[in-house]
Design an enzyme around this catalytic site. Structure first.
Site, PDB file in Angstrom:
ATOM      1  N   HIS A  42     -10.387  -4.800   8.743  1.00  0.00           N
ATOM      2  CA  HIS A  42      -9.950  -4.395   7.085  1.00  0.00           C
ATOM      3  C   HIS A  42     -10.166  -5.920   6.513  1.00  0.00           C
ATOM      4  O   HIS A  42     -10.573  -5.838   5.400  1.00  0.00           O
ATOM      5  CB  HIS A  42      -8.599  -4.255   7.091  1.00  0.00           C
ATOM      6  CG  HIS A  42      -8.437  -2.613   7.271  1.00  0.00           C
ATOM      7  ND1 HIS A  42      -8.863  -1.792   6.567  1.00  0.00           N
ATOM      8  CD2 HIS A  42      -7.427  -2.246   7.908  1.00  0.00           C
ATOM      9  CE1 HIS A  42      -8.761  -0.740   6.816  1.00  0.00           C
ATOM     10  NE2 HIS A  42      -7.708  -0.713   7.613  1.00  0.00           N
ATOM     11  N   GLU A  64      -6.436  -4.184  11.887  1.00  0.00           N
ATOM     12  CA  GLU A  64      -6.293  -5.009  10.875  1.00  0.00           C
ATOM     13  C   GLU A  64      -7.204  -6.171  10.474  1.00  0.00           C
ATOM     14  O   GLU A  64      -7.769  -6.541   9.204  1.00  0.00           O
ATOM     15  CB  GLU A  64      -4.993  -5.596  10.834  1.00  0.00           C
ATOM     16  CG  GLU A  64      -3.863  -4.626  10.970  1.00  0.00           C
ATOM     17  CD  GLU A  64      -3.850  -3.466  10.220  1.00  0.00           C
ATOM     18  OE1 GLU A  64      -4.112  -3.638   8.957  1.00  0.00           O
ATOM     19  OE2 GLU A  64      -3.666  -2.486  10.631  1.00  0.00           O
ATOM     20  N   GLU A  92      -9.836   3.450   6.345  1.00  0.00           N
ATOM     21  CA  GLU A  92      -9.073   3.436   7.485  1.00  0.00           C
ATOM     22  C   GLU A  92      -9.927   4.002   8.717  1.00  0.00           C
ATOM     23  O   GLU A  92      -9.964   3.588   9.889  1.00  0.00           O
ATOM     24  CB  GLU A  92      -7.990   4.443   7.326  1.00  0.00           C
ATOM     25  CG  GLU A  92      -7.022   4.025   6.606  1.00  0.00           C
ATOM     26  CD  GLU A  92      -6.450   2.534   6.793  1.00  0.00           C
ATOM     27  OE1 GLU A  92      -6.626   2.035   7.742  1.00  0.00           O
ATOM     28  OE2 GLU A  92      -5.651   2.008   5.990  1.00  0.00           O
ATOM     29  N   GLY A  94       2.317   1.065  11.181  1.00  0.00           N
ATOM     30  CA  GLY A  94       1.931  -0.011  12.218  1.00  0.00           C
ATOM     31  C   GLY A  94       1.723  -1.421  11.995  1.00  0.00           C
ATOM     32  O   GLY A  94       2.144  -2.444  12.755  1.00  0.00           O
ATOM     33  N   ALA A  95       1.169  -1.751  10.746  1.00  0.00           N
ATOM     34  CA  ALA A  95       0.461  -2.839  10.341  1.00  0.00           C
ATOM     35  C   ALA A  95      -0.129  -2.635   8.966  1.00  0.00           C
ATOM     36  O   ALA A  95      -0.340  -1.517   8.632  1.00  0.00           O
ATOM     37  CB  ALA A  95      -0.337  -3.384  11.202  1.00  0.00           C
ATOM     38  N   MET A  96      -0.302  -3.846   8.230  1.00  0.00           N
ATOM     39  CA  MET A  96      -0.768  -3.596   6.757  1.00  0.00           C
ATOM     40  C   MET A  96      -1.902  -5.016   6.806  1.00  0.00           C
ATOM     41  O   MET A  96      -1.637  -6.199   6.929  1.00  0.00           O
ATOM     42  CB  MET A  96       0.324  -3.937   5.909  1.00  0.00           C
ATOM     43  CG  MET A  96      -0.293  -3.937   4.537  1.00  0.00           C
ATOM     44  SD  MET A  96      -1.378  -2.371   3.949  1.00  0.00           S
ATOM     45  CE  MET A  96      -2.478  -3.200   2.783  1.00  0.00           C
ATOM     46  N   GLU A  97      -3.262  -4.688   6.280  1.00  0.00           N
ATOM     47  CA  GLU A  97      -4.184  -5.653   6.297  1.00  0.00           C
ATOM     48  C   GLU A  97      -4.298  -6.705   4.997  1.00  0.00           C
ATOM     49  O   GLU A  97      -5.271  -6.920   4.416  1.00  0.00           O
ATOM     50  CB  GLU A  97      -5.670  -4.835   6.111  1.00  0.00           C
ATOM     51  CG  GLU A  97      -5.871  -4.001   4.884  1.00  0.00           C
ATOM     52  CD  GLU A  97      -5.372  -2.597   5.083  1.00  0.00           C
ATOM     53  OE1 GLU A  97      -5.827  -1.789   4.340  1.00  0.00           O
ATOM     54  OE2 GLU A  97      -4.558  -2.334   5.895  1.00  0.00           O
ATOM     55  N   ASN A  98      -2.917  -7.333   4.640  1.00  0.00           N
ATOM     56  CA  ASN A  98      -2.886  -8.163   3.659  1.00  0.00           C
ATOM     57  C   ASN A  98      -4.038  -9.234   3.795  1.00  0.00           C
ATOM     58  O   ASN A  98      -4.053  -9.684   4.994  1.00  0.00           O
ATOM     59  CB  ASN A  98      -1.568  -8.447   3.338  1.00  0.00           C
ATOM     60  CG  ASN A  98      -0.535  -7.664   3.318  1.00  0.00           C
ATOM     61  OD1 ASN A  98      -0.602  -6.704   2.737  1.00  0.00           O
ATOM     62  ND2 ASN A  98       0.425  -7.638   4.224  1.00  0.00           N
ATOM     63  N   GLU A 112       0.877  -1.226  -0.198  1.00  0.00           N
ATOM     64  CA  GLU A 112       0.214  -0.041  -0.156  1.00  0.00           C
ATOM     65  C   GLU A 112       0.706   1.136   0.058  1.00  0.00           C
ATOM     66  O   GLU A 112       1.728   1.193   0.590  1.00  0.00           O
ATOM     67  CB  GLU A 112      -1.055   0.034   1.080  1.00  0.00           C
ATOM     68  CG  GLU A 112      -1.972   1.045   0.973  1.00  0.00           C
ATOM     69  CD  GLU A 112      -2.755   0.924   2.336  1.00  0.00           C
ATOM     70  OE1 GLU A 112      -4.237   1.249   2.024  1.00  0.00           O
ATOM     71  OE2 GLU A 112      -2.564   0.805   3.439  1.00  0.00           O
TER      72      GLU A 112
END
Length: 866
Positions: free
Chosen positions: A308, A305, A327, A270-274, A127
């Site tokens: 998401h 996450e 978000e 912080g993190a990613m919603e893969n 992203e």
């Protein structure tokens, strides 16, 4: 040439032309330390036979392009970030072979070597537009497809993706290290930015959760050298509670086949919603005791996450205009889940104290924008991961829930997921579902809240008779001249009285506010309370001001509230008054120190004491940046003395003790404080009940370094004790914090002049460099900062240049007190001389200028106090 940008118009035209079916992506991660081989086979339909389009790829080289069996010369068709594709058929097969580049900036495929054991760890971060750095792709969220990943990597590695990990097949050995190939099952239809590849010798803790669709396998992964610190039981407990809550709230089964959470090094977010493969910063792997707000924040991130997976992955925005909704929804949903499904029942107080403070700060910058931002291209979206998109948006969704009611809101969400699963939407689609469920026309509401910028101010205007009875009461709403919109608010007005020394609520009146004045007839005839609280319970998004009696009560008795939420509302209201030059910083410091003495909510305490990535410490910033220069030394001494005493008095082993020791270390002044920190560091006088773990050792040695009381040898010795990634970053910070011209020059060279530092190292260096009690140490960098802006912008990646420019402005965010009229003038002159600079660069500089202007206004107000 387009560079690496993509416009909304180009994306819309491409989406109108193409329908994507599938990707077969093959990656060979055994080819070397700087590059890897990548191959995409893409099947898609074109709506217009003979039309032209383009594919996205950012890498070292393109070896071959074959469209429908015809080879296209890469030299003629690949330039910048695009591969041109002429003469499309109705049904198309495209095969592109290329060489991609590893990064150390958290963009694309990040490559990291663990200093502990020399092992290599990879993870992807896509992203906004960075899947094109790993494989050739149509890079936009509304061209969804099924992805099949095949990955060749060293055989002793784990390879993790969106689909469950298959058994690897041994491959022909091409080196001394045996390799294997993993071929994953096709994913559901996804946007490319939520696909993922994680590879390396990660260790795992595995479990499962029962969902509406059956058993879902769970995994928690981290580097081998870090896995001993992963408290997987806590992480999995929060995750399970999130699954149960969201499936019930959304009336929708978890949409993917498994759910892995991987803690990754040098992360740029912080993190990613893969989808089914969430990556999370290693900051949330705790090597020692951490403050409770950090544990709470990790839980919030886990829930964010997970939310998401439905809102973002199952149903995805059509274009980045609706990034805010993606978000903001996760912000709101994760806080609701935390408050209602976990032990953090005070999550909305946390939200008010931290998230909304960030939002109000961001919303008053000259660069503020509507929550629904007009995103014309990728460069626009890259600078919109901010407090408006996340925190203000989440606040507005909370207000929307109050406006339509929780049950209609929930039913609208459920219908939305049923209707648009696996598709792409715009905000209007969600709004239509909420209107159907609530019966309310939300068009005017959404226009007022989402398509205008700025924050309103609410206050209560009250008149009384000679007996102290209220004869009239109204909620007043104001707006700024620049953003004059008056919005509809659903709020409560609280009545608080001092009862036996406590400030307790004795009444509450909920109402709809419209326009500049809204009568509150329920208050008429009642005795005027000691304090009238507008926006009691924090239902809406607005700054607060108080009537004369309430103002005096709040200033003198904020510490006497029986609960943390109203105290936090008062603390936040006076913070804004200090920043706007209405209340002297030293008066606010007195209020804060009184509150610190009694505060029990960990995040309210942290917001007062600690600087985070989003917001500065209210206490330290007031003492150093907002206090008048002539009173600063005395005020800083007063704050340091108070924090030292609070730390000594705190309950041994408590979260409060840990927070206060860290705050004292940050605020310490002079030889007496050095002696106390030194005694805690060398163990001759420890804080009772507080273990001197490695993280606390670094906190103390960095404080000593910033005070000029830690030598290079001591920092080196500490690094030898902790020669890990975290240890190296903390050593960079400590060296940069030393109060010498040589230390500041070396830090500047490493972070700004030397290209190639990882994003995490730049952050560590910059925060240490900005930690200077003697502001003259940074004065020489005022012209250097402005001179480096354009070269850094033109030569560094988006992630790195924003960190350098954001963190190296001398003294406006990190609380130092360097902000001055001279700094303001220098930045104003730069902006005047660079009107043609890129808009995103100018935005960053304008934001920094505003922080300096705010500080000068606050300093002038404090000086008038005498």
């Amino acid at each position: 040439m387009p560079g690496q940008n993509l416009t909304r118009a180009e994306a819309a035209a491409r989406a109108d032309l193409l329908t994507l079916h599938s990707y077969d992506v093959t990656l060979d991660l055994t080819t070397g330390p700087t590059t890897f081989a990548t191959r995409s086979t893409i099947r898609f339909t074109a709506g217009t036979v003979g039309a032209d389009t383009f594919l996205d790829f950012v890498g070292q080289s393109v070896e071959s392009v074959v469209l429908n069996g015809t080879s296209l010369d890469p030299a003629a068709h690949w330039a910048d970030s695009r591969i041109t594709l002429p003469g499309l058929a109705a049904e198309n097969e495209l095969v592109v072979e290329a060489t991609a580049l590893y990064t150390n900036t958290g963009e694309g495929m990040h490559r990291f070597v663990d200093p502990v054991d020399g092992e290599v760890y990879l993870y992807s971060q896509f992203e906004v537009p960075d899947s094109r750095r790993v494989f050739p792709v149509f890079e936009q969220p509304d061209l969804k497809a099924a992805f099949t990943f095949t990955v060749t990597a060293p055989a002793h590695w784990q390879v993790i993706s969106n689909s469950p990990t298959p058994q690897p097949v041994a491959t022909e050995e091409r080196s001394e290290t045996p390799s294997a190939t993993w071929t994953f099952e096709p994913t559901p239809r996804l946007s490319s930015y939520v696909t993922a590849i994680v590879a390396g010798p990660y260790d795992a803790v595995r479990d499962s959760v029962q969902t509406r669709a059956g058993t879902v396998e769970l995994g928690v992964f981290a580097r081998r050298s870090l896995m001993q610190y992963v408290d997987a039981d806590n992480i999995l407990d929060v995750t399970r509670k999130g699954f149960a809550f969201f499936e019930g709230e959304f009336d929708s089964a978890y949409p993917f086949a498994k759910y892995d959470q991987i803690f990754t090094p040098e992360y740029n977010a912080g993190a990613m919603e893969n989808a089914g493969c969430v990556t999370i910063t290693e900051i949330y792997v705790f090597r020692g005791k951490v403050a409770e707000p950090t544990v709470e924040r990790r839980a919030l991130t886990i829930l964010h996450e997970l939310a998401h997976m439905w809102f973002g992955d199952l149903v995805t925005m059509k274009w980045w205009d609706d990034l805010w909704l993606n978000e903001s929804f996760a912000e709101w949903a994760s806080t609701v889940a935390q408050a209602e499904a976990t032990d953090w029942e005070g999550a909305w107080t946390t939200f008010q104290s931290h998230e909304k403070t960030w939002a109000y700060q961001q919303d008053q910058l000259p660069s503020t924008h509507p929550v629904y931002a007009d995103i014309n291209d990728l460069e626009d979206v890259l600078v919109n991961f901010d407090g408006i998109t996340y925190a203000k948006g989440g606040s507005i969704l909370k207000q929307l829930v109050a406006y339509v009611g929780r049950e209609p809101f929930t039913e609208g969400l459920r219908s939305y997921f049923r209707t648009y699963a696996w598709g792409n939407t715009r905000f209007a689609d969600l709004l239509a579902e909420l209107e159907k469920a609530s019966g309310r026309d939300l068009g005017p509401w959404s226009a007022a809240w989402l398509k205008t910028a700025g924050v309103n101010t609410l206050s209560v205007d009250v008149e009384t008779d000679s007996d102290g009875l209220i004869t009239s009461a109204s909620v007043l709403q104001t707006a700024t001249d620049q953003f004059p919109t008056l919005r509809p608010h659903r709020i409560a007005v609280g009545r608080y009285d001092l009862v036996d020394g406590a400030l307790v609520r004795v009444g509450r009146h909920e109402l709809d506010v419209h326009g500049a004045r809204t009568e509150v007839p329920e208050l008429v005839g009642l005795p005027q309370p000691d304090l009238l609280m507008p926006n009691d319970d924090d239902l809406s998004y607005a700054k607060l001001r108080f009537d004369e009696r309430s103002h005096a009560t709040a200033l003198a008795h904020a510490a006497d509230f029986a609960e943390s939420l109203p105290r936090s509302l008062v603390i936040g209201a006076f913070w804004e008054m200090v920043r706007e030059g209405e209340v002297a910083a030293r008066d606010y410091i007195d209020l804060l120190l009184a509150c610190v003495a009694v505060e029990t909510h960990p995040t309210v305490l942290r917001t007062i004491l600690q600087t985070t990535k989003q917001i500065p410490s209210q206490l330290i910033t007031s003492a150093t940046l907002y206090c008048a220069p002539g009173h600063r030394a005395q005020t800083q001494r007063k704050v340091a003395d108070a924090l030292r005493a609070f730390a000594e008095q705190a309950q041994p082993g408590s979260d409060r003790q840990l927070q206060l020791v860290a705050a004292f270390a940050r605020a310490a002044q002079g030889d007496f404080d050095v002696a106390r920190l030194r005694a805690a560091y060398d163990g001759t006088r420890p804080y009772p009940g507080l273990q001197l773990d490695q993280d606390l050792r670094w906190t103390l040695v960095s404080a000593l370094a910033a005070l000029g009381a830690a030598t290079d040898d001591e920092i080196a010795a500490e690094l030898a004790r902790d020669d890990t990634t975290a240890g190296r970053e903390r050593a960079f910070h400590a060296r940069a914090a030393r109060p010498t011209p040589e230390a500041k020059a070396e830090a500047w060279r490493l972070a700004v002049e030397e290209d190639g530092q990882p994003n995490a190292v730049i952050e560590a260096i910059s925060s240490g460099w900005n930690r200077a009690g003697d502001q003259s140490l940074l004065q020489a960098y005022v012209p250097k900062f402005h001179d480096m802006l354009v070269p850094v912008w033109e030569s560094r990646s988006a992630s790195i240049r924003e960190r350098i420019i954001g963190k190296e402005y001398p003294g406006a965010f990190y609380p130092l007190g360097l902000a001055s009229p001279e700094l303001v003038r220098t930045t104003e002159d730069w902006l005047a001389a660079h009107e043609d600079a890129p808009a995103a660069l100018r935005r960053l500089v304008i934001e920094k200028l505003d922080t300096a202007r705010t500080a000068v206004v606050a300093q002038e107000c404090d000086a008038k106090r005498g």
